[in-house]
Design a protein around this motif. Sequence first.
Motif, PDB file in Angstrom:
ATOM      1  N   THR A  70      31.370  15.261  13.580  1.00 49.02           N
ATOM      2  CA  THR A  70      30.461  15.876  12.609  1.00 49.02           C
ATOM      3  C   THR A  70      30.653  17.389  12.518  1.00 49.02           C
ATOM      4  N   SER A  71      30.800  18.047  13.658  1.00 49.40           N
ATOM      5  CA  SER A  71      30.884  19.507  13.676  1.00 49.40           C
ATOM      6  C   SER A  71      32.172  20.051  13.045  1.00 49.40           C
ATOM      7  N   THR A  72      33.225  19.236  13.000  1.00 51.02           N
ATOM      8  CA  THR A  72      34.511  19.702  12.433  1.00 51.02           C
ATOM      9  C   THR A  72      34.838  19.027  11.103  1.00 51.02           C
ATOM     10  N   ARG A  73      33.915  18.194  10.611  1.00 53.79           N
ATOM     11  CA  ARG A  73      34.210  17.408   9.408  1.00 53.79           C
ATOM     12  C   ARG A  73      34.405  18.288   8.178  1.00 53.79           C
ATOM     13  N   PHE A  74      33.639  19.354   8.084  1.00 53.25           N
ATOM     14  CA  PHE A  74      33.715  20.191   6.897  1.00 53.25           C
ATOM     15  C   PHE A  74      35.107  20.808   6.737  1.00 53.25           C
ATOM     16  N   ILE A  75      35.617  21.437   7.804  1.00 55.21           N
ATOM     17  CA  ILE A  75      36.950  22.042   7.728  1.00 55.21           C
ATOM     18  C   ILE A  75      38.031  20.973   7.633  1.00 55.21           C
ATOM     19  N   ALA A  76      37.755  19.788   8.225  1.00 55.98           N
ATOM     20  CA  ALA A  76      38.732  18.689   8.161  1.00 55.98           C
ATOM     21  C   ALA A  76      38.877  18.169   6.734  1.00 55.98           C
ATOM     22  N   LEU A  77      37.800  18.197   5.969  1.00 59.85           N
ATOM     23  CA  LEU A  77      37.880  17.766   4.573  1.00 59.85           C
ATOM     24  C   LEU A  77      38.758  18.722   3.751  1.00 59.85           C
ATOM     25  N   TYR A  78      38.674  20.011   4.058  1.00 67.23           N
ATOM     26  CA  TYR A  78      39.576  20.963   3.409  1.00 67.23           C
ATOM     27  C   TYR A  78      41.030  20.688   3.820  1.00 67.23           C
ATOM     28  N   GLY A  79      41.204  20.342   5.098  1.00 70.38           N
ATOM     29  CA  GLY A  79      42.537  19.972   5.557  1.00 70.38           C
ATOM     30  C   GLY A  79      43.045  18.730   4.854  1.00 70.38           C
ATOM     31  N   SER A  80      42.147  17.756   4.634  1.00 68.25           N
ATOM     32  CA  SER A  80      42.511  16.533   3.918  1.00 68.25           C
ATOM     33  C   SER A  80      42.900  16.830   2.479  1.00 68.25           C
ATOM     34  N   LEU A  81      42.130  17.718   1.838  1.00 63.54           N
ATOM     35  CA  LEU A  81      42.438  18.106   0.462  1.00 63.54           C
ATOM     36  C   LEU A  81      43.817  18.760   0.396  1.00 63.54           C
ATOM     37  N   ALA A  82      44.081  19.663   1.341  1.00 64.16           N
ATOM     38  CA  ALA A  82      45.375  20.348   1.366  1.00 64.16           C
ATOM     39  C   ALA A  82      46.521  19.348   1.543  1.00 64.16           C
ATOM     40  N   LEU A  83      46.354  18.398   2.458  1.00 63.38           N
ATOM     41  CA  LEU A  83      47.393  17.393   2.691  1.00 63.38           C
ATOM     42  C   LEU A  83      47.629  16.529   1.460  1.00 63.38           C
ATOM     43  N   MET A  84      46.555  16.025   0.865  1.00 55.47           N
ATOM     44  CA  MET A  84      46.701  15.125  -0.272  1.00 55.47           C
ATOM     45  C   MET A  84      47.256  15.858  -1.500  1.00 55.47           C
ATOM     46  N   VAL A  85      46.878  17.118  -1.673  1.00 55.86           N
ATOM     47  CA  VAL A  85      47.449  17.909  -2.766  1.00 55.86           C
ATOM     48  C   VAL A  85      48.943  18.121  -2.522  1.00 55.86           C
ATOM     49  N   ALA A  86      49.294  18.421  -1.261  1.00 54.90           N
ATOM     50  CA  ALA A  86      50.705  18.623  -0.915  1.00 54.90           C
ATOM     51  C   ALA A  86      51.521  17.360  -1.178  1.00 54.90           C
ATOM     52  N   PHE A  87      50.990  16.196  -0.755  1.00 55.42           N
ATOM     53  CA  PHE A  87      51.697  14.935  -0.990  1.00 55.42           C
ATOM     54  C   PHE A  87      51.822  14.647  -2.492  1.00 55.42           C
ATOM     55  N   THR A  88      50.761  15.007  -3.231  1.00 55.40           N
ATOM     56  CA  THR A  88      50.762  14.750  -4.681  1.00 55.40           C
ATOM     57  C   THR A  88      51.784  15.620  -5.405  1.00 55.40           C
ATOM     58  N   ILE A  89      51.803  16.917  -5.094  1.00 52.39           N
ATOM     59  CA  ILE A  89      52.748  17.810  -5.766  1.00 52.39           C
ATOM     60  C   ILE A  89      54.175  17.475  -5.363  1.00 52.39           C
ATOM     61  N   TYR A  90      54.350  17.001  -4.134  1.00 53.32           N
ATOM     62  CA  TYR A  90      55.675  16.575  -3.669  1.00 53.32           C
ATOM     63  C   TYR A  90      56.195  15.423  -4.534  1.00 53.32           C
ATOM     64  N   ILE A  91      55.343  14.431  -4.774  1.00 53.71           N
ATOM     65  CA  ILE A  91      55.755  13.281  -5.591  1.00 53.71           C
ATOM     66  C   ILE A  91      55.992  13.706  -7.034  1.00 53.71           C
ATOM     67  N   TYR A  92      55.168  14.614  -7.536  1.00 50.03           N
ATOM     68  CA  TYR A  92      55.365  15.112  -8.902  1.00 50.03           C
ATOM     69  C   TYR A  92      56.728  15.796  -9.032  1.00 50.03           C
ATOM     70  N   LEU A  93      57.101  16.603  -8.052  1.00 54.30           N
ATOM     71  CA  LEU A  93      58.401  17.283  -8.075  1.00 54.30           C
ATOM     72  C   LEU A  93      59.544  16.282  -7.977  1.00 54.30           C
ATOM     73  N   ILE A  94      59.354  15.253  -7.156  1.00 55.54           N
ATOM     74  CA  ILE A  94      60.372  14.203  -7.024  1.00 55.54           C
ATOM     75  C   ILE A  94      60.627  13.543  -8.379  1.00 55.54           C
ATOM     76  N   LEU A  95      59.553  13.227  -9.077  1.00 53.40           N
ATOM     77  CA  LEU A  95      59.673  12.494 -10.341  1.00 53.40           C
ATOM     78  C   LEU A  95      60.201  13.358 -11.483  1.00 53.40           C
ATOM     79  N   ASN A  96      59.957  14.668 -11.423  1.00 53.72           N
ATOM     80  CA  ASN A  96      60.271  15.511 -12.575  1.00 53.72           C
ATOM     81  C   ASN A  96      61.382  16.534 -12.367  1.00 53.72           C
TER      82      ASN A  96
END
Length: 506
Positions: A70-96
């Motif tokens: 619970t105490s680290t969930r807030f910053i972990a969600l930002y970490g999750s957003l960063a990871l998922m955005v990174a994976f998403t932009i990676y796939i976009y670059l692969i495709l285009n």
Amino acid sequence: MIGFVKKHFVKTVSILLALLFMYAAASKLLDFENFQVQLAQSPLLSAYAGIISYLILIIEFAVAIALCVTSTRFIALYGSLALMVAFTIYIYLILNYSDFIPCSCGGILEKLGWKEHLIFNICFVVLSLGAIIMLSRNKGYKIRTILAFTTITTLLSCGAVILMFLGSEHIVKKENNFIRRFLIHPVIEEKKILDLDNTDYYFAGYDEGHIYLGNRIFPQILITADTGLVSDQLMKIEPDNMNHKFSNLRVQTSDGFYYFYDGTIPIIYRGRLGNPNAKTLSFQDAYFNQLIVLDSTRFGLRTQSSITKQFTLALLDLNLDPKIKLFPQLLEKQIDGVFDVDGNISYDKSQKNIIYTYLYRNQYLIMDDHFNLENKFNTIDTTRIAQIKITKLADGRHKMNAPPLKVNRQSVAFGGVLFNQSDLMGKLESRDAWKAAKVIDMYRTDRQEYIGSFYIYNKKEMKMHDFMITGKYMYVLRGDEVVRYRIRDIIKKNYIRGEAENHHKE
């Protein structure tokens, strides 16, 4: 219902993300070697495969654990957003923006294609963003502050992936640290096989409708086969004078003629294709150990200087006086000027370029058809100095007294592309694949650029021992058979305009 969702949404999303990251990290860890190989084959991240393979595991495990507290969930969600955005932009670059699209990832998403991956990741980006907004509001943050932090996180994550992409492209193509990029099915083996009676054949040349084969054991034999490998004809070459002690007879074809030669005599015969009678064209004009046909009266040679005893490149022009011109400055001595400059001379007729690829170091020379040096380029391995040990004998001869590190086995050029058979295994490559195949690396000859690599697989115990590129097809001698491969557009798009373009349009 809405209250229930608000109460449990953040926790539910956190659990989903934690499970996703934990499963993904565990899958990678259990098959870590394969994960590294997959990263090495990524067209965007191959140059950083080593460090990224560890970094992703550490971050995914750390974020997954932090999401459950619970105490680290807030910053972990930002970490999750960063990871998922990174994976998403990676796939976009692969495709285009990628030169090619690699195979899909393994693990939990192995059944998804790249576009499905993109949709999957976008969904988790939205869920992460929703959880951050809801938790931030509960903590009393204003919408403006939330948008600022999420925007900064997204931009930093996108920027990091884009910078790695640009950096990896530069390193792999210009300053490669010996990580091969294997293209996806750049050549396709066809059911076109010509059976031969022994394994001693080599490619002597090709024209619009035929390929030609010589034989090391029976050097007067010239086989003509149609390009579809349906039929073949055998001809025995009959020179006008065979009263010599031959030791290295070879044959090449070019522009309707065949050239039958032995540089130890030295002699060159010429005959018209289809006619077994060959006449002496050159006799005792120049000794040589390699020859390429430039035209009907001009030949590129590798010879040995009578003064320095070092290998040197030379031009034999039967219409000039003197007929031979040496270029001692081209092959750069590192140790002895013989073994250390050993290599393979080839001719890209479509570009009128002579290419010399060193055997024991990572360099190839590009010259015009008068041996004017145009460029020096490097292959992707890191062997800049020939790894050989030489003993000089009392009679002036040089002898290798330890097994050398062989770098480049054989090279063939067509349309401004150098196809180079390498003898060195790169980083993060499978030893099993190396035992089962030969590797071909491709480079541009007009600039320093590594295009990619592909395997030519063995057939049982039969391995590739010679190959030839005709533009549309690659012909391979594998054991006692000739195999035809169709060259796909992923390679042909690199051909330089000219004769190569005509083949490309076939």
